[in-house]
Design an enzyme around this catalytic site. Structure first.
Site, PDB file in Angstrom:
ATOM      1  N   GLY A 130       0.841  -1.207   0.000  1.00  0.00           N
ATOM      2  CA  GLY A 130       0.000   0.000   0.000  1.00  0.00           C
ATOM      3  C   GLY A 130       0.873   1.253   0.000  1.00  0.00           C
ATOM      4  O   GLY A 130       2.113   1.168  -0.114  1.00  0.00           O
ATOM      5  N   HIS A 189      10.746  -2.775  -5.777  1.00  0.00           N
ATOM      6  CA  HIS A 189      11.813  -3.748  -5.526  1.00  0.00           C
ATOM      7  C   HIS A 189      12.298  -4.274  -6.857  1.00  0.00           C
ATOM      8  O   HIS A 189      11.665  -4.049  -7.908  1.00  0.00           O
ATOM      9  CB  HIS A 189      11.364  -4.880  -4.599  1.00  0.00           C
ATOM     10  CG  HIS A 189      10.116  -5.601  -5.028  1.00  0.00           C
ATOM     11  ND1 HIS A 189       9.043  -5.840  -4.179  1.00  0.00           N
ATOM     12  CD2 HIS A 189       9.744  -6.130  -6.232  1.00  0.00           C
ATOM     13  CE1 HIS A 189       8.092  -6.491  -4.843  1.00  0.00           C
ATOM     14  NE2 HIS A 189       8.484  -6.664  -6.087  1.00  0.00           N
ATOM     15  N   ASP A 244      14.279  -8.348 -12.904  1.00  0.00           N
ATOM     16  CA  ASP A 244      13.025  -7.605 -13.063  1.00  0.00           C
ATOM     17  C   ASP A 244      12.882  -6.492 -12.026  1.00  0.00           C
ATOM     18  O   ASP A 244      13.395  -6.601 -10.912  1.00  0.00           O
ATOM     19  CB  ASP A 244      11.828  -8.557 -12.987  1.00  0.00           C
ATOM     20  CG  ASP A 244      11.798  -9.460 -14.223  1.00  0.00           C
ATOM     21  OD1 ASP A 244      10.960 -10.369 -14.271  1.00  0.00           O
ATOM     22  OD2 ASP A 244      12.664  -9.247 -15.122  1.00  0.00           O
ATOM     23  N   HIS A 287      17.695   3.507  -8.816  1.00  0.00           N
ATOM     24  CA  HIS A 287      18.072   2.638  -7.680  1.00  0.00           C
ATOM     25  C   HIS A 287      17.762   1.182  -7.998  1.00  0.00           C
ATOM     26  O   HIS A 287      18.603   0.296  -7.859  1.00  0.00           O
ATOM     27  CB  HIS A 287      17.282   3.074  -6.437  1.00  0.00           C
ATOM     28  CG  HIS A 287      17.468   2.186  -5.232  1.00  0.00           C
ATOM     29  ND1 HIS A 287      18.272   2.518  -4.163  1.00  0.00           N
ATOM     30  CD2 HIS A 287      16.934   0.967  -4.928  1.00  0.00           C
ATOM     31  CE1 HIS A 287      18.235   1.537  -3.250  1.00  0.00           C
ATOM     32  NE2 HIS A 287      17.424   0.594  -3.699  1.00  0.00           N
ATOM     33  N   GLU A 288      16.539   0.932  -8.479  1.00  0.00           N
ATOM     34  CA  GLU A 288      16.124  -0.458  -8.728  1.00  0.00           C
ATOM     35  C   GLU A 288      16.927  -1.087  -9.860  1.00  0.00           C
ATOM     36  O   GLU A 288      17.252  -2.275  -9.822  1.00  0.00           O
ATOM     37  CB  GLU A 288      14.621  -0.512  -9.040  1.00  0.00           C
ATOM     38  CG  GLU A 288      13.723  -0.043  -7.909  1.00  0.00           C
ATOM     39  CD  GLU A 288      13.989  -0.737  -6.572  1.00  0.00           C
ATOM     40  OE1 GLU A 288      13.746  -0.111  -5.535  1.00  0.00           O
ATOM     41  OE2 GLU A 288      14.457  -1.898  -6.576  1.00  0.00           O
ATOM     42  N   HIS A 320      19.935  -2.624  -8.584  1.00  0.00           N
ATOM     43  CA  HIS A 320      19.715  -4.003  -8.108  1.00  0.00           C
ATOM     44  C   HIS A 320      19.666  -4.964  -9.271  1.00  0.00           C
ATOM     45  O   HIS A 320      20.255  -6.045  -9.221  1.00  0.00           O
ATOM     46  CB  HIS A 320      18.381  -4.100  -7.345  1.00  0.00           C
ATOM     47  CG  HIS A 320      18.387  -3.482  -5.992  1.00  0.00           C
ATOM     48  ND1 HIS A 320      19.366  -3.712  -5.051  1.00  0.00           N
ATOM     49  CD2 HIS A 320      17.502  -2.634  -5.410  1.00  0.00           C
ATOM     50  CE1 HIS A 320      19.098  -3.032  -3.962  1.00  0.00           C
ATOM     51  NE2 HIS A 320      17.980  -2.356  -4.144  1.00  0.00           N
TER      52      HIS A 320
END
Lengths: 84, 368
Positions: B76, B83, B94, B118-119, B122
């Site tokens: 939420g 992520h 992904d 940022h993602e 990762h």
């Protein structure tokens, strides 16, 4: 002051849930249960809290102090901080 | 920084934007995502290609709570914003954004470009950094989109997996060899002061020299100014605590780690005629507030206060700098004197007496 304090037990419960959710999301390393003897949950939580506090450069108390709770409430990335 | 090895085994990666958020126009989402990939391709040999159909290495999608078969759920508004998964097949690489957040292109809500950058970190194999200045720090922090979002920590992390940007796209870089600072033939591309330091540039490297305590640090240019190319040809510190870097007919103005908005610009915006294709060296005389630009055997003089080229230039260098008769590689000012570099030789020049005081080796500042 004589005003009724907010519901401390309710706040406490919310904070406890916040801490447990946060630590389970970002500081839980999937380990082989045989390697790790059963640990008291409280001890386990304190250990993970210290790990989180160390990562964020907070005072390492192992307790959910105000500074630590504030950090946990900040919007962030959903990727765990440890154990990828 | 933290890494999740081994990273991708190739430099050419594909991405696909699977769906969109109603918070932004499609064009804005496309632009934000593309810019996020560009952040990482700037400092690595990686090349990102967008595809519209099929399975890409990096699939980008918006979802809420339990989304698709993703093993991680969103929560939420606020809390977890997005992520991503480390390189690999299936979910590997992904990137998912929580649609319950307020996605924006500015400073309100959550800036999609910043979160995406940022993602993508990762998705390329970086994990979180505990350096609060790093883009890979877990908590969201808004920074002006005109600033380059990667910190030296982020750059060191990603280059530890893929190496730094190379000229030939797609070729995996060889490990950058450090130049032989004390070799007899060492020469420099450019030299500038930076407050109390002197910065020597050569190829992809820079040395930070502290004349006061004779300390020297060798670094990659990309660790400080990742937007700069290697092979900078001239550099100088102006009167406003900024450094100007020159390569070909481009120049950048840098303040601290940040490049000013709208750079690089063409050198003819400084007042050079079209025929000037590059600058050999430049130095701002802090006593006069005038900058001398050296090109071949001539030089131009630029008034930093009026921000304009002075009349009557170019002039032949040797006429006003007796003894400086050859094309120069670099020049800087230290304690009122000019130091002109030509190959492995350095001429110490007194601009008041207008004469060369001595000739020394170019690497005399490195305690060889």
């Amino acid at each position: 002051s004589n005003s009724l304090p907010a519901h401390p037990e309710k706040d406490n419960k919310e904070d406890t849930k916040l801490v447990e959710d946060y630590l389970s999301k970002f500081y839980t390393i999937e380990t082989d249960s045989n390697q790790r003897g059963w640990k008291a949950n409280a001890e386990f939580t304190a250990e993970k809290l210290q790990k989180m506090q160390r990562f964020f450069g907070l005072k390492v108390t192992g307790k959910p102090d105000t500074e630590t709770l504030e950090m946990m409430k900040k919007p962030r990335c959903g990727v765990p901080d440890v154990g990828l | 920084y933290g890494v999740t090895l081994p990273g991708w085994k190739k430099n050419n990666l594909t991405y696909r934007i699977v769906n969109y958020t109603p918070d932004l126009s499609k064009e804005d989402v496309d632009k934000a995502i593309q810019k996020a990939f560009k952040v990482w391709s700037t400092v690595t040999p990686l090349i990102f290609t967008r595809i519209q159909e099929g399975i890409a290495d990096i699939m980008v999608a918006f979802g809420t709570k339990a989304h698709g078969h993703c093993p991680r759920y969103f929560d939420g508004p606020l809390g977890v914003l997005a992520h991503a998964f480390p390189p690999g097949s299936g979910f590997g690489g992904d990137v998912h954004f929580d649609e319950d957040e307020d996605w924006t292109m500015g400073s309100d809500g959550f800036n999609l470009f910043l979160v995406a950058a940022h993602e993508v970190g990762h998705a390329l194999g970086l994990s979180h950094s505990n350096d609060q200045r790093a883009l890979m720090f877990p908590n969201y922090a808004y920074i002006s989109p005109s600033e380059f979002p990667l910190s030296p920590d982020d750059i060191s992390g990603i280059q530890s997996i893929y190496g730094s940007a190379t000229k030939t796209p797609g070729k995996r870089p060889t490990v950058p060899t450090s130049p032989n600072t004390c070799g007899p033939q060492i020469s420099f591309d450019a030299v500038t002061t930076l407050r109390r330091e002197v910065i020597f540039l050569k190829g992809r490297h820079l040395w930070r020299v502290y004349p006061d305590n004779s300390e020297v640090e060798l670094e990659l240019i990309s660790a400080f100014w990742p937007f700069l190319p290697s092979g900078i040809q001239a550099a100088y510190e102006n009167m406003k605590d900024q450094i100007l870097f020159f390569k070909g007919n481009n120049f950048w103005v840098v303040s601290g780690y940040k490049v000013l908005l709208g750079y690089p610009k063409n050198i003819n915006t400084l007042g050079f005629p079209k025929g000037v294709k590059k600058i050999d060296a430049a130095v701002c005389n802090k006593n006069t507030g005038k900058t001398d630009f050296f090109v071949g055997d001539k030089y131009w003089r630029y008034d930093e206060s009026t921000q304009s080229m002075e009349k009557g230039y170019p002039r032949r260098t040797v006429n006003d700098f007796p003894g400086i008769s050859q094309r120069i590689d670099a020049v800087f000012q230290h304690k009122g004197l000019f130091y002109f570099f030509h190959g492995s030789r350095q001429l110490k020049f007194d601009p008041t007496a207008k004469r060369v005081i001595s000739e020394i080796k170019s690497n005399s500042w490195f305690n060889c």
